[in-house]
Design an enzyme around this catalytic site. Sequence first.
Site, short mmCIF file in Angstrom:
data_model
loop_
_atom_site.label_atom_id
_atom_site.label_comp_id
_atom_site.label_asym_id
_atom_site.label_seq_id
_atom_site.Cartn_x
_atom_site.Cartn_y
_atom_site.Cartn_z
N LYS A 1 -16.83 5.39 1.31
CA LYS A 1 -18.02 5.41 2.17
C LYS A 1 -17.66 5.09 3.62
CE LYS A 1 -19.92 0.73 2.04
NZ LYS A 1 -19.79 0.30 3.40
N PHE B 1 0.82 -1.21 0.00
CA PHE B 1 0.00 0.00 0.00
C PHE B 1 0.86 1.26 0.00
CE2 PHE B 1 -4.68 -0.19 0.25
CZ PHE B 1 -4.78 -1.51 -0.20
N CYS C 1 -15.70 0.85 -1.03
CA CYS C 1 -15.50 0.73 0.42
C CYS C 1 -14.81 1.93 1.06
CB CYS C 1 -14.72 -0.54 0.73
SG CYS C 1 -15.67 -2.01 0.37
N LYS D 1 -9.73 0.31 -9.74
CA LYS D 1 -8.42 -0.35 -9.66
C LYS D 1 -8.43 -1.42 -10.75
CE LYS D 1 -9.42 -3.99 -6.26
NZ LYS D 1 -9.03 -4.60 -5.00
N1 LIG Z 1 -17.37 -5.27 -1.71
C1 LIG Z 1 -16.33 -5.46 -0.90
O1 LIG Z 1 -15.19 -5.60 -1.33
C2 LIG Z 1 -16.57 -5.51 0.60
C3 LIG Z 1 -15.56 -6.04 1.41
C4 LIG Z 1 -15.78 -6.10 2.80
C5 LIG Z 1 -16.95 -5.63 3.35
N2 LIG Z 1 -17.90 -5.11 2.54
C6 LIG Z 1 -19.17 -4.69 3.17
O2 LIG Z 1 -20.11 -5.76 3.01
C7 LIG Z 1 -21.43 -5.24 2.84
C8 LIG Z 1 -22.02 -5.76 1.53
O3 LIG Z 1 -21.23 -5.25 0.49
P1 LIG Z 1 -21.33 -5.82 -1.01
O4 LIG Z 1 -20.21 -5.18 -1.75
O5 LIG Z 1 -21.45 -7.29 -1.00
O6 LIG Z 1 -22.74 -5.17 -1.45
P2 LIG Z 1 -23.51 -5.42 -2.82
O7 LIG Z 1 -24.26 -4.19 -3.11
O8 LIG Z 1 -22.57 -5.99 -3.85
O9 LIG Z 1 -24.54 -6.62 -2.47
C9 LIG Z 1 -25.60 -6.50 -1.60
C10 LIG Z 1 -26.73 -7.43 -2.06
O10 LIG Z 1 -27.81 -7.36 -1.11
C11 LIG Z 1 -29.05 -7.48 -1.83
N3 LIG Z 1 -30.15 -6.99 -1.00
C12 LIG Z 1 -30.52 -5.70 -0.77
N4 LIG Z 1 -31.58 -5.67 0.06
C13 LIG Z 1 -31.87 -6.96 0.39
C14 LIG Z 1 -32.82 -7.56 1.23
N5 LIG Z 1 -33.69 -6.84 1.93
N6 LIG Z 1 -32.82 -8.91 1.33
C15 LIG Z 1 -31.95 -9.67 0.64
N7 LIG Z 1 -31.01 -9.14 -0.18
C16 LIG Z 1 -30.96 -7.80 -0.29
C17 LIG Z 1 -28.79 -6.67 -3.09
O11 LIG Z 1 -29.70 -7.01 -4.11
C18 LIG Z 1 -27.34 -7.06 -3.41
O12 LIG Z 1 -27.27 -8.16 -4.28
C19 LIG Z 1 -21.30 -3.72 2.94
O13 LIG Z 1 -21.48 -3.33 4.27
C20 LIG Z 1 -19.84 -3.50 2.55
O14 LIG Z 1 -19.33 -2.29 3.08
C21 LIG Z 1 -17.76 -5.06 1.19
O1 LIG Z 2 -0.75 1.32 -2.82
C1 LIG Z 2 -1.93 1.51 -3.17
C2 LIG Z 2 -2.97 0.55 -2.96
C3 LIG Z 2 -4.26 0.86 -3.37
N1 LIG Z 2 -4.55 2.06 -3.96
C4 LIG Z 2 -5.93 2.39 -4.35
O2 LIG Z 2 -6.80 2.13 -3.23
C5 LIG Z 2 -8.09 1.76 -3.68
C6 LIG Z 2 -8.59 0.52 -2.94
O3 LIG Z 2 -7.81 -0.59 -3.30
P1 LIG Z 2 -7.99 -2.04 -2.60
O4 LIG Z 2 -7.82 -1.88 -1.16
O5 LIG Z 2 -7.11 -2.98 -3.30
O6 LIG Z 2 -9.48 -2.36 -3.02
P2 LIG Z 2 -10.87 -2.71 -2.31
O7 LIG Z 2 -11.40 -3.89 -3.04
O8 LIG Z 2 -11.67 -1.46 -2.24
O9 LIG Z 2 -10.53 -3.24 -0.82
C7 LIG Z 2 -10.56 -2.40 0.34
O10 LIG Z 2 -11.89 -2.25 0.83
C8 LIG Z 2 -12.55 -3.50 1.17
C9 LIG Z 2 -13.98 -3.18 1.59
O11 LIG Z 2 -14.06 -2.68 2.88
C10 LIG Z 2 -11.76 -4.16 2.30
O12 LIG Z 2 -12.40 -5.38 2.67
C11 LIG Z 2 -10.31 -4.42 1.84
O13 LIG Z 2 -9.57 -4.98 2.92
C12 LIG Z 2 -9.71 -3.08 1.42
O14 LIG Z 2 -8.38 -3.28 0.92
C13 LIG Z 2 -7.99 1.59 -5.20
O15 LIG Z 2 -8.54 2.73 -5.82
C14 LIG Z 2 -6.49 1.49 -5.47
O16 LIG Z 2 -6.13 1.99 -6.74
C15 LIG Z 2 -3.53 3.00 -4.17
O17 LIG Z 2 -3.78 4.10 -4.67
N2 LIG Z 2 -2.25 2.70 -3.76
#
Ligand SMILES: NC(=O)c1ccc[n+]([C@@H]2O[C@H](COP(=O)([O-])OP(=O)(O)OC[C@H]3O[C@@H](n4cnc5c(N)ncnc54)[C@H](O)[C@@H]3O)[C@@H](O)[C@H]2O)c1
Ligand SMILES: O=c1ccn([C@@H]2O[C@H](COP(=O)(O)OP(=O)(O)O[C@H]3O[C@H](CO)[C@@H](O)[C@H](O)[C@H]3O)[C@@H](O)[C@H]2O)c(=O)[nH]1
Length: 429
Positions: free
Chosen positions: A271, A257, A268, A327
């Site tokens: 927000k 990073f 992520c 990314k």
């Molecule tokens: N995307 C990531 O990389 C990531 C990683 C770690 C944590 N999170 C967290 O996990 C949570 C989910 O994120 P996501 O990226 O999977 O969201 P997403 O928007 O991809 O998926 C959410 C799903 O929930 C469904 N949904 C909405 N209302 C519903 C209901 N009432 N009943 C059943 N299904 C319903 C939607 O249709 C959607 O398919 C968030 O809090 C996010 O911040 C996301």
């Molecule tokens: O050295 C770096 C590494 C990342 N980025 C940027 O940072 C952002 C996020 O990258 P990355 O963390 O790889 O992607 P996400 O999939 O958004 O994952 C983050 O957000 C997720 C949702 O909360 C968490 O679960 C993960 O641990 C956390 O890494 C992107 O725009 C990258 O281009 C940089 O600019 N420089």
Amino acid sequence: MKISIIGSGYVGTTIAACLADIGHDVINVEIDEDIVESINAGTAPIHEPGLQERIAEHAGSRLRATTDYDAVCETDVTFLCLPTPQADDGSLDLAIMEAAAESLGAALAVKSDDHLVVVKSTVLPGTTEEVVAPTVTEAAGTEAADRLSFAMNPEFLRMSTAVTDFLEPDKVVFGTTDDSAAATLRELYAPILEREGTDHVETDIREAELIKYANNAFLASKISLVNELGNIAKEYGADAYEVLEAVGLDDRISERFMRSGLGWGGSCFPKDINALRAGAREQGYEPELLDAVVAVNDRQPRRLVDALAEHVPLEGARIAVLGLSFKPNTDDIRKSRSLDVIDHLRAAGAGVVAYDPVAMDNVRERYPDLEYADTAESALEGADGAVLATDWDGFVDLSFEGMARRVVVDGRRIDVDTSGLEVYDGLTW
Ligand SMILES: NC(=O)c1ccc[n+]([C@@H]2O[C@H](COP(=O)([O-])OP(=O)(O)OC[C@H]3O[C@@H](n4cnc5c(N)ncnc54)[C@H](O)[C@@H]3O)[C@@H](O)[C@H]2O)c1
Ligand SMILES: O=c1ccn([C@@H]2O[C@H](COP(=O)(O)OP(=O)(O)O[C@H]3O[C@H](CO)[C@@H](O)[C@H](O)[C@H]3O)[C@@H](O)[C@H]2O)c(=O)[nH]1
């Protein structure tokens, strides 16, 4: 173990496929019928390396999907994987979470065995105990409520490496208030916890909720610090990448990073940092450092466009923007820094021609009037300048020959061949 997962987006689908893969019976409960159909047909509804083969293998046997909440009654544990978006004022919007918690509680009203509800979504401290648990319990009714317990298990997977991040994590965190919930989660995660290299943390629910925000706040802050140092390095005529590579050799800092440039985007970091800032203010604390982390991040796209403007008058110029996703290796454009670059370029009167290997359809919806090219080279054809905005591997081999003026500003330190270029300028080097 029998597991239900409410919400089948990036997190819900990934963990469903992975939990089926380690031997559990999993059912996804999802309101989107297309997603349900897709999973039941053995097709991954999202693109993540390693997901399709797992869904194809387990669909119809250990992995099923439904729109019917009653399915939770056939399971022992329910994970809530629902969106927790940002409200207009930057705070955490729990409306979707509350609606799903109510549906879950109503379904559990008729279940006669114990049931563990695990919050997987990213939520601020207090949400599981003060919002989710009371909502589920009230909808389930007093008789069923005694059999319910609650836990929080944050998820750290990254998009584009979600499957391996889940199955081979650095750490797994359980936030619980009773021993039996922790024991259930230990059993559920056993193959992952037994793996060498996975650390295991057991704590209270509030701490588990905050660990997730602290993790993302740390990573986003690290990138903003790296960008600030990069901006300073550039002013001194120093190469931030060489500087930070040496800094990263310190174990306490680590070399990961450390990539400076256009900054962080995605679904992520933006927000979650905003929810934490808004939550801190609500608690009476001014998060000045996190405010600065966001401000530095927000400045980088403007700085890139200013750098380009030093070499090319932007009014009326044709500028190629290469890389649109937030990314590489994803088509996700949420809060992508590339879109800010496009906005600044257009505001300065430039005509933009855009290219991305996979994200163009998503961008088209937001910018229907932008010009799109089928290949990076055709985007560069006749361009007066080019911006490298996402570090896709394929961009390393770019040929800039067709450009009208070979001026390239790189926002991601892509190792392109700069020999034939009139100007090659790096954002922080
Ligand atoms: N995307 C990531 O990389 C990531 C990683 C770690 C944590 N999170 C967290 O996990 C949570 C989910 O994120 P996501 O990226 O999977 O969201 P997403 O928007 O991809 O998926 C959410 C799903 O929930 C469904 N949904 C909405 N209302 C519903 C209901 N009432 N009943 C059943 N299904 C319903 C939607 O249709 C959607 O398919 C968030 O809090 C996010 O911040 C996301
Ligand atoms: O050295 C770096 C590494 C990342 N980025 C940027 O940072 C952002 C996020 O990258 P990355 O963390 O790889 O992607 P996400 O999939 O958004 O994952 C983050 O957000 C997720 C949702 O909360 C968490 O679960 C993960 O641990 C956390 O890494 C992107 O725009 C990258 O281009 C940089 O600019 N420089």
